[in-house]
Design an enzyme around this catalytic site. Structure first.
Site, PDB file in Angstrom:
ATOM      1  N   GLY A   1     -46.571 -14.107 -51.710  1.00 58.74           N
ATOM      2  CA  GLY A   1     -46.680 -13.040 -50.847  1.00 58.74           C
ATOM      3  C   GLY A   1     -47.741 -12.228 -50.850  1.00 58.74           C
ATOM      4  N   CYS A   2     -48.850 -12.764 -51.575  1.00 57.05           N
ATOM      5  CA  CYS A   2     -50.370 -12.040 -51.803  1.00 57.05           C
ATOM      6  C   CYS A   2     -51.181 -12.694 -50.709  1.00 57.05           C
ATOM      7  CB  CYS A   2     -50.861 -12.046 -52.941  1.00 57.05           C
ATOM      8  SG  CYS A   2     -49.887 -11.040 -54.303  1.00 57.05           S
ATOM      9  N   GLN A   3     -51.912 -12.081 -49.872  1.00 53.00           N
ATOM     10  CA  GLN A   3     -52.920 -12.643 -49.103  1.00 53.00           C
ATOM     11  C   GLN A   3     -54.130 -13.173 -49.979  1.00 53.00           C
ATOM     12  OE1 GLN A   3     -54.830  -9.545 -46.843  1.00 53.00           O
ATOM     13  NE2 GLN A   3     -55.779 -11.071 -45.423  1.00 53.00           N
TER      14      GLN A   3
END
Length: 140
Positions: A50-52
């Site tokens: 969910g982290c870029q």
């Protein structure tokens, strides 16, 4: 120090800065002081989904408290995880699970992040709390 005490300390620190340019610089500096994750833990299973950017987090239980280490390939993200680790590392799993994270709103962090970074922040908190839940079940 309790989680709440650490959060209050962070709120005080951020309130010393006039603008977000200075706060970003402070976050970058915090990221440079982050207790780095050992290379052996920089695996896909330790990447926060969910982290870029890539953010790796490793958790270990020592004396009924969780110690977190982390790293990121992006300087702002590294600063964000450094703040979260400062709050949650060396705390009892139950305290991590029950902790609220209002301090993030109080320092204005979420509103100054891009939507993808804000989502990443939520994912980081969720992952740290998941580690706490897993370790809490081992204590019972």
């Amino acid at each position: 120090m309790s989680i709440q005490d650490i959060q209050n300390e962070i709120i005080d620190e951020f309130s010393m800065f006039e603008d977000w340019e200075e706060r970003y610089q402070y976050m970058i500096d915090l990221g440079k002081d982050l207790p780095l994750i050992d290379d052996q833990y920089k695996t896909n299973s330790n990447i926060i989904k969910g982290c870029q950017s890539k953010v790796w987090v490793h958790a270990e239980m020592k004396n009924d408290k969780i110690e977190f280490t982390a790293d990121s390939d992006a300087i702002i993200t590294k600063g964000i995880i450094a703040i979260l680790i400062r709050v949650f590392s060396n705390q009892h799993p139950k305290d991590i699970i029950n902790a609220d994270t209002d301090f993030i709103d109080k320092i204005g962090l979420k509103e100054h992040l891009s939507p993808t970074r804000a989502n990443g922040l939520v994912s980081m908190i969720k992952q740290l709390k998941m580690y706490a839940i897993a370790y809490q079940t081992q204590l019972k």
